[in-house]
Design a protein around this motif. Sequence first.
Motif, PDB file in Angstrom:
ATOM      1  N   ALA A 146      49.806 -48.195  79.810  1.00 48.35           N
ATOM      2  CA  ALA A 146      48.397 -47.792  79.765  1.00 48.35           C
ATOM      3  C   ALA A 146      48.246 -46.331  80.181  1.00 48.35           C
ATOM      4  O   ALA A 146      47.536 -45.563  79.529  1.00 48.35           O
ATOM      5  CB  ALA A 146      47.561 -48.687  80.669  1.00 48.35           C
ATOM      6  N   LEU A 147      48.928 -45.935  81.256  1.00 45.14           N
ATOM      7  CA  LEU A 147      48.781 -44.553  81.720  1.00 45.14           C
ATOM      8  C   LEU A 147      49.394 -43.579  80.722  1.00 45.14           C
ATOM      9  O   LEU A 147      48.830 -42.519  80.444  1.00 45.14           O
ATOM     10  CB  LEU A 147      49.412 -44.378  83.104  1.00 45.14           C
ATOM     11  N   ASN A 148      50.535 -43.958  80.170  1.00 40.97           N
ATOM     12  CA  ASN A 148      51.148 -43.108  79.155  1.00 40.97           C
ATOM     13  C   ASN A 148      50.217 -42.950  77.958  1.00 40.97           C
ATOM     14  O   ASN A 148      50.002 -41.851  77.440  1.00 40.97           O
ATOM     15  CB  ASN A 148      52.481 -43.728  78.725  1.00 40.97           C
ATOM     16  N   THR A 149      49.624 -44.072  77.529  1.00 38.01           N
ATOM     17  CA  THR A 149      48.690 -44.023  76.401  1.00 38.01           C
ATOM     18  C   THR A 149      47.476 -43.163  76.732  1.00 38.01           C
ATOM     19  O   THR A 149      46.971 -42.421  75.891  1.00 38.01           O
ATOM     20  CB  THR A 149      48.218 -45.443  76.042  1.00 38.01           C
ATOM     21  N   SER A 150      47.017 -43.255  77.984  1.00 39.70           N
ATOM     22  CA  SER A 150      45.834 -42.472  78.363  1.00 39.70           C
ATOM     23  C   SER A 150      46.117 -40.979  78.230  1.00 39.70           C
ATOM     24  O   SER A 150      45.258 -40.217  77.788  1.00 39.70           O
ATOM     25  CB  SER A 150      45.393 -42.821  79.789  1.00 39.70           C
ATOM     26  N   ALA A 151      47.332 -40.562  78.592  1.00 37.57           N
ATOM     27  CA  ALA A 151      47.661 -39.132  78.496  1.00 37.57           C
ATOM     28  C   ALA A 151      47.658 -38.678  77.038  1.00 37.57           C
ATOM     29  O   ALA A 151      47.106 -37.626  76.706  1.00 37.57           O
ATOM     30  CB  ALA A 151      49.022 -38.866  79.127  1.00 37.57           C
ATOM     31  N   TYR A 152      48.247 -39.498  76.166  1.00 39.89           N
ATOM     32  CA  TYR A 152      48.266 -39.132  74.750  1.00 39.89           C
ATOM     33  C   TYR A 152      46.863 -39.165  74.149  1.00 39.89           C
ATOM     34  O   TYR A 152      46.472 -38.256  73.415  1.00 39.89           O
ATOM     35  CB  TYR A 152      49.184 -40.074  73.960  1.00 39.89           C
ATOM     36  N   SER A 153      46.098 -40.226  74.459  1.00 39.24           N
ATOM     37  CA  SER A 153      44.771 -40.273  73.818  1.00 39.24           C
ATOM     38  C   SER A 153      43.854 -39.195  74.375  1.00 39.24           C
ATOM     39  O   SER A 153      42.964 -38.733  73.670  1.00 39.24           O
ATOM     40  CB  SER A 153      44.115 -41.654  73.902  1.00 39.24           C
ATOM     41  N   ALA A 154      44.083 -38.769  75.623  1.00 36.80           N
ATOM     42  CA  ALA A 154      43.274 -37.663  76.154  1.00 36.80           C
ATOM     43  C   ALA A 154      43.450 -36.433  75.270  1.00 36.80           C
ATOM     44  O   ALA A 154      42.474 -35.739  74.944  1.00 36.80           O
ATOM     45  CB  ALA A 154      43.691 -37.338  77.585  1.00 36.80           C
ATOM     46  N   GLU A 155      44.682 -36.186  74.838  1.00 38.40           N
ATOM     47  CA  GLU A 155      44.923 -35.024  73.988  1.00 38.40           C
ATOM     48  C   GLU A 155      44.331 -35.220  72.595  1.00 38.40           C
ATOM     49  O   GLU A 155      43.864 -34.268  71.975  1.00 38.40           O
ATOM     50  CB  GLU A 155      46.421 -34.728  73.899  1.00 38.40           C
ATOM     51  N   ILE A 156      44.347 -36.452  72.107  1.00 35.92           N
ATOM     52  CA  ILE A 156      43.735 -36.718  70.797  1.00 35.92           C
ATOM     53  C   ILE A 156      42.220 -36.489  70.884  1.00 35.92           C
ATOM     54  O   ILE A 156      41.622 -35.826  70.041  1.00 35.92           O
ATOM     55  CB  ILE A 156      44.033 -38.160  70.319  1.00 35.92           C
ATOM     56  N   PHE A 186      43.605 -50.492  75.109  1.00 34.98           N
ATOM     57  CA  PHE A 186      42.204 -50.454  75.529  1.00 34.98           C
ATOM     58  C   PHE A 186      42.023 -49.595  76.786  1.00 34.98           C
ATOM     59  O   PHE A 186      41.197 -48.673  76.816  1.00 34.98           O
ATOM     60  CB  PHE A 186      41.701 -51.882  75.787  1.00 34.98           C
ATOM     61  N   ILE A 187      42.827 -49.873  77.808  1.00 35.44           N
ATOM     62  CA  ILE A 187      42.731 -49.095  79.053  1.00 35.44           C
ATOM     63  C   ILE A 187      43.073 -47.630  78.777  1.00 35.44           C
ATOM     64  O   ILE A 187      42.404 -46.715  79.258  1.00 35.44           O
ATOM     65  CB  ILE A 187      43.687 -49.660  80.130  1.00 35.44           C
ATOM     66  N   GLY A 188      44.124 -47.429  77.960  1.00 35.42           N
ATOM     67  CA  GLY A 188      44.562 -46.070  77.653  1.00 35.42           C
ATOM     68  C   GLY A 188      43.474 -45.257  76.966  1.00 35.42           C
ATOM     69  O   GLY A 188      43.273 -44.088  77.278  1.00 35.42           O
TER      70      GLY A 188
END
Lengths: 221, 258
Positions: free
Chosen positions: A99-109, A33-35
């Motif tokens: 969460a931060l790792n997920t945020s980086a990946y979802s930013a690219e998605i 969710f945070i990501g």
Amino acid sequence: MDYQFDFVLVLRSLPVLLRGLLVTVELWVPSIFIGLCAGFLLSLARLSKSPWLRMPSLFYIELFRDTPVLIQLIWFFYAFPIIIGVQLSPFAAALLGLALNTSAYSAEIFRGGIQSIAQGQWEGARALGMRRSKILQRIILPQVFKRMLPAFTNRAIEVAKMSSLASVLSVHELMYQGRLLSSTYYRPLEILTTVAFIYFVLIYPGTWLSARLERRLAAKA
Amino acid sequence: MTEPILRVTDLQKYFGDLHVLKGIDFSVEAGERIAIIGGSGSGKSTFLRCLNFMEMPSGGTIALDGKPIGKPHGRDGARRYPESELCTVRERVGMVFQQFNLFPHMTVLENVMEGLLTVKGMRNAAARERAVRELEKVGLGTKLDAYPGKLSGGQQQRVAIARALAMEPEILLFDEPTSSLDPELVGEVLRVIRQLADEGRTMLLVTHELGFAYHFATKVIFLADGVFHEVGTPDDVLKNPRQERTRAFLERFTEFGF
């Protein structure tokens, strides 16, 4: 084959493993969710015309994508107290890292999705007098969502399994409990097979729902 | 003499080093129908797209009702255009695109209602009523719940026209509205545009349909190399061009006539 698979041990371990499962879910759901929320904002910064937004977001994204998650988690736990004087609990460090790792990946998605929408969609909406934020919300994102769904599903699956890395910080999640039990009883095959099975049961309903949603969205257009 | 709705002064447009529009002065009076013709790469689409700021002018001013749009900014004559001001301008200067640019995830009705809901802030019922009215006018009253992907190109373009009309713009810009249509679908779109002409709407049309331009326009502009080469009535420009360049351009259209 004369290996005796000890089913009684599996049953006896279940309560402990299910307690671990609860912690895994507590790591998984909030970090997704945070990501996603942070990733969306990051993608907007990444797509911004201003280099002051674009460059830092690019740096952040690459930093988190191009280094091992395991080290990120360890780093949040051990380096944070030294650098900013805050000692995070193992759980908080793991959650932050995931969460931060997920945020980086979802930013690219998100970025890929938003850029995949033809420029004409922006123009068609702009010509009506719509504002950028409204266009994003009403025209671009609804179309992007459909295209991004498979990528996000993948990401969610990855994060569910990645959360097992929190065991190195002795967060008592599923993998930690599994490793603990298997070394206690010297029966890694029984315990770890059960752990894998629990991960499967946790993840599969999500992928099933996502595939259904994908089909429903495809039917609409 | 009445004040023109739209007045363009010394409009300049660069794409990088490429000088596309080289200082155009131009105005639009209420009720005028202006056809803009010219070869590909002449800058005619760019010119039209500057008028509702789909392209940002590199220099010069565009004034709506005598009020210049944007604020002066920097030394080279470029202006700064705040989003809120451009949104107001675009509400008043509508546009129909070559590629329609309909929203594929919305039904025909929703496409036409979108601007009414999000820009004009209309209530659902009122927006619906107006959208239905506009769609009936372009002959698509029976397609309200269809998705754009299920329509022919001609029908899609008529939806796009209804979508622009619903906003009640004072000026309507058409950017090669029939260029991406199969030949047999061109007629239905042109008929809708002519119907708008009969209502006395103010319109600008970039087109390769010279025959239609002749019947439609009150004024024809031949654009070449980023300047207005020849401006006049349809008879002047299309039948008795004075400039050699205009004649050469028109001859290419009549070369294979019969």
